[in-house]
Design an enzyme around this catalytic site. Structure first.
Site, PDB file in Angstrom:
ATOM      1  N   ARG A 121       7.507 -27.734  -0.158  1.00  0.00           N
ATOM      2  CA  ARG A 121       6.739 -27.188  -1.306  1.00  0.00           C
ATOM      3  C   ARG A 121       6.111 -28.271  -2.175  1.00  0.00           C
ATOM      4  NH1 ARG A 121      11.455 -24.162  -1.306  1.00  0.00           N
ATOM      5  NH2 ARG A 121      11.160 -22.146  -0.307  1.00  0.00           N
ATOM      6  N   LYS A 143      -8.438 -31.471  -4.107  1.00  0.00           N
ATOM      7  CA  LYS A 143      -8.773 -30.401  -3.153  1.00  0.00           C
ATOM      8  C   LYS A 143      -8.281 -30.853  -1.789  1.00  0.00           C
ATOM      9  CE  LYS A 143     -12.827 -28.032  -5.045  1.00  0.00           C
ATOM     10  NZ  LYS A 143     -14.267 -27.750  -4.846  1.00  0.00           N
ATOM     11  N   GLU A 185     -23.953 -39.230  -2.013  1.00  0.00           N
ATOM     12  CA  GLU A 185     -23.108 -38.646  -3.074  1.00  0.00           C
ATOM     13  C   GLU A 185     -23.210 -39.487  -4.353  1.00  0.00           C
ATOM     14  OE1 GLU A 185     -21.548 -35.777  -2.612  1.00  0.00           O
ATOM     15  OE2 GLU A 185     -21.378 -35.611  -0.418  1.00  0.00           O
ATOM     16  N   LYS A 227     -16.384 -38.113 -11.803  1.00  0.00           N
ATOM     17  CA  LYS A 227     -15.588 -37.073 -11.127  1.00  0.00           C
ATOM     18  C   LYS A 227     -14.279 -36.841 -11.878  1.00  0.00           C
ATOM     19  CE  LYS A 227     -14.192 -34.647  -7.196  1.00  0.00           C
ATOM     20  NZ  LYS A 227     -14.244 -34.436  -5.777  1.00  0.00           N
ATOM     21  N   GLU A 237     -12.562 -25.378 -10.858  1.00  0.00           N
ATOM     22  CA  GLU A 237     -13.924 -24.843 -10.797  1.00  0.00           C
ATOM     23  C   GLU A 237     -14.011 -23.461 -11.435  1.00  0.00           C
ATOM     24  OE1 GLU A 237     -15.624 -25.876  -7.032  1.00  0.00           O
ATOM     25  OE2 GLU A 237     -17.506 -24.867  -7.516  1.00  0.00           O
ATOM     26  N   ARG A 242     -17.412 -28.119 -12.765  1.00  0.00           N
ATOM     27  CA  ARG A 242     -17.159 -28.677 -11.419  1.00  0.00           C
ATOM     28  C   ARG A 242     -18.256 -28.257 -10.437  1.00  0.00           C
ATOM     29  NH1 ARG A 242     -11.262 -30.127  -8.595  1.00  0.00           N
ATOM     30  NH2 ARG A 242     -12.216 -31.222  -6.852  1.00  0.00           N
ATOM     31  N   ASN A 246     -21.815 -29.695  -6.893  1.00  0.00           N
ATOM     32  CA  ASN A 246     -22.438 -29.105  -5.699  1.00  0.00           C
ATOM     33  C   ASN A 246     -23.939 -29.345  -5.653  1.00  0.00           C
ATOM     34  OD1 ASN A 246     -20.126 -28.036  -4.550  1.00  0.00           O
ATOM     35  ND2 ASN A 246     -20.209 -26.248  -5.899  1.00  0.00           N
ATOM     36  N   HIS A 249     -25.885 -29.449  -2.454  1.00  0.00           N
ATOM     37  CA  HIS A 249     -24.995 -28.984  -1.394  1.00  0.00           C
ATOM     38  C   HIS A 249     -25.312 -27.561  -0.916  1.00  0.00           C
ATOM     39  CE1 HIS A 249     -22.847 -32.609  -2.299  1.00  0.00           C
ATOM     40  NE2 HIS A 249     -21.917 -32.359  -1.412  1.00  0.00           N
ATOM     41  N   HIS A 253     -25.502 -27.685   2.853  1.00  0.00           N
ATOM     42  CA  HIS A 253     -24.568 -27.012   3.765  1.00  0.00           C
ATOM     43  C   HIS A 253     -25.326 -26.138   4.760  1.00  0.00           C
ATOM     44  CE1 HIS A 253     -21.033 -27.468   0.758  1.00  0.00           C
ATOM     45  NE2 HIS A 253     -20.989 -28.402   1.683  1.00  0.00           N
ATOM     46  N   HIS A 266     -23.257 -35.190   6.823  1.00  0.00           N
ATOM     47  CA  HIS A 266     -23.143 -34.508   5.535  1.00  0.00           C
ATOM     48  C   HIS A 266     -24.047 -35.144   4.468  1.00  0.00           C
ATOM     49  CE1 HIS A 266     -21.363 -32.280   2.257  1.00  0.00           C
ATOM     50  NE2 HIS A 266     -21.104 -33.415   1.623  1.00  0.00           N
TER      51      HIS A 266
HETATM   52  N1  NAD Z   1     -11.377 -32.918  -0.765  1.00  0.00           N
HETATM   53  C1  NAD Z   1     -12.589 -33.016  -1.244  1.00  0.00           C
HETATM   54  O1  NAD Z   1     -12.835 -32.853  -2.443  1.00  0.00           O
HETATM   55  C2  NAD Z   1     -13.703 -33.373  -0.298  1.00  0.00           C
HETATM   56  C3  NAD Z   1     -14.959 -33.724  -0.806  1.00  0.00           C
HETATM   57  C4  NAD Z   1     -15.935 -34.097   0.082  1.00  0.00           C
HETATM   58  C5  NAD Z   1     -15.684 -34.130   1.455  1.00  0.00           C
HETATM   59  N2  NAD Z   1     -14.456 -33.769   1.908  1.00  0.00           N
HETATM   60  C6  NAD Z   1     -14.147 -33.802   3.346  1.00  0.00           C
HETATM   61  O2  NAD Z   1     -14.237 -35.167   3.774  1.00  0.00           O
HETATM   62  C7  NAD Z   1     -14.502 -35.174   5.173  1.00  0.00           C
HETATM   63  C8  NAD Z   1     -15.531 -36.251   5.459  1.00  0.00           C
HETATM   64  O3  NAD Z   1     -15.030 -37.482   5.037  1.00  0.00           O
HETATM   65  P1  NAD Z   1     -15.736 -38.864   5.467  1.00  0.00           P
HETATM   66  O4  NAD Z   1     -17.195 -38.750   5.267  1.00  0.00           O
HETATM   67  O5  NAD Z   1     -14.980 -39.928   4.762  1.00  0.00           O
HETATM   68  O6  NAD Z   1     -15.545 -38.895   7.030  1.00  0.00           O
HETATM   69  P2  NAD Z   1     -14.335 -39.357   7.994  1.00  0.00           P
HETATM   70  O7  NAD Z   1     -13.037 -39.288   7.332  1.00  0.00           O
HETATM   71  O8  NAD Z   1     -14.531 -38.594   9.269  1.00  0.00           O
HETATM   72  O9  NAD Z   1     -14.705 -40.879   8.280  1.00  0.00           O
HETATM   73  C9  NAD Z   1     -15.929 -41.187   8.909  1.00  0.00           C
HETATM   74  C10 NAD Z   1     -15.744 -42.238  10.006  1.00  0.00           C
HETATM   75  O10 NAD Z   1     -15.560 -43.504   9.396  1.00  0.00           O
HETATM   76  C11 NAD Z   1     -14.438 -44.152   9.955  1.00  0.00           C
HETATM   77  N3  NAD Z   1     -13.892 -45.039   8.924  1.00  0.00           N
HETATM   78  C12 NAD Z   1     -13.226 -44.683   7.802  1.00  0.00           C
HETATM   79  N4  NAD Z   1     -13.007 -45.761   7.044  1.00  0.00           N
HETATM   80  C13 NAD Z   1     -13.518 -46.819   7.711  1.00  0.00           C
HETATM   81  C14 NAD Z   1     -13.609 -48.205   7.426  1.00  0.00           C
HETATM   82  N5  NAD Z   1     -13.159 -48.716   6.276  1.00  0.00           N
HETATM   83  N6  NAD Z   1     -14.176 -49.004   8.341  1.00  0.00           N
HETATM   84  C15 NAD Z   1     -14.684 -48.497   9.500  1.00  0.00           C
HETATM   85  N7  NAD Z   1     -14.662 -47.190   9.802  1.00  0.00           N
HETATM   86  C16 NAD Z   1     -14.075 -46.366   8.918  1.00  0.00           C
HETATM   87  C17 NAD Z   1     -13.518 -43.022  10.330  1.00  0.00           C
HETATM   88  O11 NAD Z   1     -12.573 -43.455  11.293  1.00  0.00           O
HETATM   89  C18 NAD Z   1     -14.514 -42.007  10.867  1.00  0.00           C
HETATM   90  O12 NAD Z   1     -14.867 -42.312  12.211  1.00  0.00           O
HETATM   91  C19 NAD Z   1     -14.910 -33.777   5.560  1.00  0.00           C
HETATM   92  O13 NAD Z   1     -13.877 -33.163   6.278  1.00  0.00           O
HETATM   93  C20 NAD Z   1     -15.113 -33.066   4.235  1.00  0.00           C
HETATM   94  O14 NAD Z   1     -14.832 -31.691   4.283  1.00  0.00           O
HETATM   95  C21 NAD Z   1     -13.464 -33.392   1.059  1.00  0.00           C
HETATM   96 ZN    ZN Z   2     -20.656 -33.733  -0.383  1.00  0.00          ZN
END
Ligand code: NAD
Ligand code: ZN
Length: 365
Positions: A121, A143, A185, A227, A237, A242, A246, A249, A253, A266
């Site tokens: 939990r 999130k 972003e 943020k 939100e 918050r 978006n 987005h 999306h 993205h």
């Molecule tokens: N929780 C939230 O508020 C929130 C907000 C925005 C996005 N997200 C989520 O985040 C995800 C996307 O995250 P992302 O864009 O970081 O992609 P990701 O985590 O897939 O990373 C992208 C690529 O970069 C590589 N990588 C990461 N760090 C590295 C480094 N320092 N050097 C070399 N390679 C590296 C990873 O191995 C991967 O291949 C999605 O699933 C999305 O839904 C969540």
């Molecule tokens: Zn985004």
């Protein structure tokens, strides 16, 4: 080392930002008093690059360390991966005082946060974001989620980390395209909240794209402050605050979904979505033409797309109408009143939306 706070009463936490600060992780974590045994969730690529240094820092502070690798794809954000990690965690958890460290991009961060939220939990976790997107966005705000075949992020919880340790030196190994995705972003934050940040990006694009540590520290700190401020006032939100995050987005999306999450990443889709939102803002006489041109110039200079290609216009519009952020059947857009100033507007006319999307590219049909 810079420090930004997320203020949420007893769930408040610090974000530490700097170049090379991950070597201090052990000391930072020991000071938080959240456990003695670190369970580091990461992927093989990141463990190879940064795992040994992190383990050394944690061990030096008297903490035990165990790594758990997940596959390096969005498919890792699944219930089956979460179940496998939870089983491994339970087997490891004998007479221990465990906390989780999420070392990676948004995929690792979202999955690790979800596991931390549901194991017993809720156990403490630390975010150590390694992509620019994760540093300015997904590591802050609590999130956490995994995907279902029916849609992204459908299973999750709001569950805040105990600290975020953001080392911009870890971005050195990030591919140029990944850096640009995160930069979309960063530009978004400038547009919705911070015109000085927008000007800084205009004046320092070359430094940012060549991984200049001071420039990266500056932009990551500004975005983290924005943020953190928004999350502190509107964690779940409930107000429109918050929602401002978006910006770009809604259509972004729809573009990602219309091309089946392959052609545009993205950040690229968000860049196009921001251009559409800027055009809607101009058509509604909220934003001047000069400001719109500046936005297009900056997105282009960041190496992000400014023209949408190879997607069906009808598909984008129909997907947009299924957007989960619709309220009582009315669409909702984050629009710009100026660079650095945004507001949520509902019920934007379909004609204006179509004009803006049409103007943003060339379409299959
Ligand atoms: N929780 C939230 O508020 C929130 C907000 C925005 C996005 N997200 C989520 O985040 C995800 C996307 O995250 P992302 O864009 O970081 O992609 P990701 O985590 O897939 O990373 C992208 C690529 O970069 C590589 N990588 C990461 N760090 C590295 C480094 N320092 N050097 C070399 N390679 C590296 C990873 O191995 C991967 O291949 C999605 O699933 C999305 O839904 C969540
Ligand atoms: Zn985004």
């Amino acid at each position: 080392m810079k420090r930004v706070n997320v203020n949420l009463g007893s769930r408040s936490y610090p974000i530490f930002i700097g170049a090379g600060i991950s070597v201090r992780t052990g000391r930072i974590v020991a000071g938080l008093d959240i456990g003695t045994d670190a369970y580091v969730i990461t992927n093989p690529l990141i463990q190879k690059k940064y795992g040994a240094a992190l383990a050394a820092s944690l061990r030096k502070a008297g903490l035990s360390v165990r790594f758990k690798n997940i596959a390096d794809t969005e498919q890792s954000k699944s219930l089956s991966t979460a179940a496998a990690v939870l089983k491994d965690l339970a087997a490891f958890d004998k007479r221990k005082h465990i906390f989780i460290v999420a070392l990676g991009g948004g995929v690792v961060g979202d999955l690790a946060g979800f596991v931390a939220a549901v194991y017993k939990r809720g156990i403490p976790y630390i975010q150590m974001p390694t992509t620019l997107l994760a540093q300015v966005d997904s590591s802050i705000g609590g999130k956490t989620a995994v995907d279902l075949p029916e849609g992204k992020n459908l299973v999750g919880a709001f569950y805040q980390p105990r600290a975020v340790i953001t080392d911009v030196a870890l971005l050195k190994s990030l591919h140029a395209r990944q850096l640009r995705q995160g930069l979309a972003e960063v530009i978004k934050y400038g547009l919705i909240r911070d015109r000085q940040l927008f000007s800084y990006i205009e004046n320092n694009m070359r430094r940012i794209l060549s991984h200049d540590q001071a420039a990266l520290t500056h932009i990551v700190e500004r975005c983290s402050r924005i943020k953190a401020g928004i999350v502190s006032r509107d964690e779940r939100e409930k107000k429109s605050l918050r929602t401002l995050l978006n910006f770009g987005h809604t259509i972004g999306h729809a573009i990602e979904a219309a091309c089946d999450y392959c052609d545009y990443g993205h950040g690229e889709a968000v860049a196009l979505g921001m251009l559409v939102a800027a055009d809607i803002s101009r058509q509604m006489r909220m934003l001047g033409e000069k400001a719109q041109e500046r936005i297009t110039r900056l997105i282009k200079a960041a190496g992000l797309p400014i023209k949408l290609r190879g997607v069906s216009l009808q598909k984008i519009i129909s997907i947009h109408y299924r957007d989960k952020k619709f309220m009582a059947g009315k669409n909702r857009f984050v629009l710009l009143q100026a660079i650095g100033k945004a507001k949520v507007v509902s019920n934007v006319s379909l004609l204006i939306i179509q004009q803006a999307i049409k103007g943003s590219g060339t379409f299959n049909c």
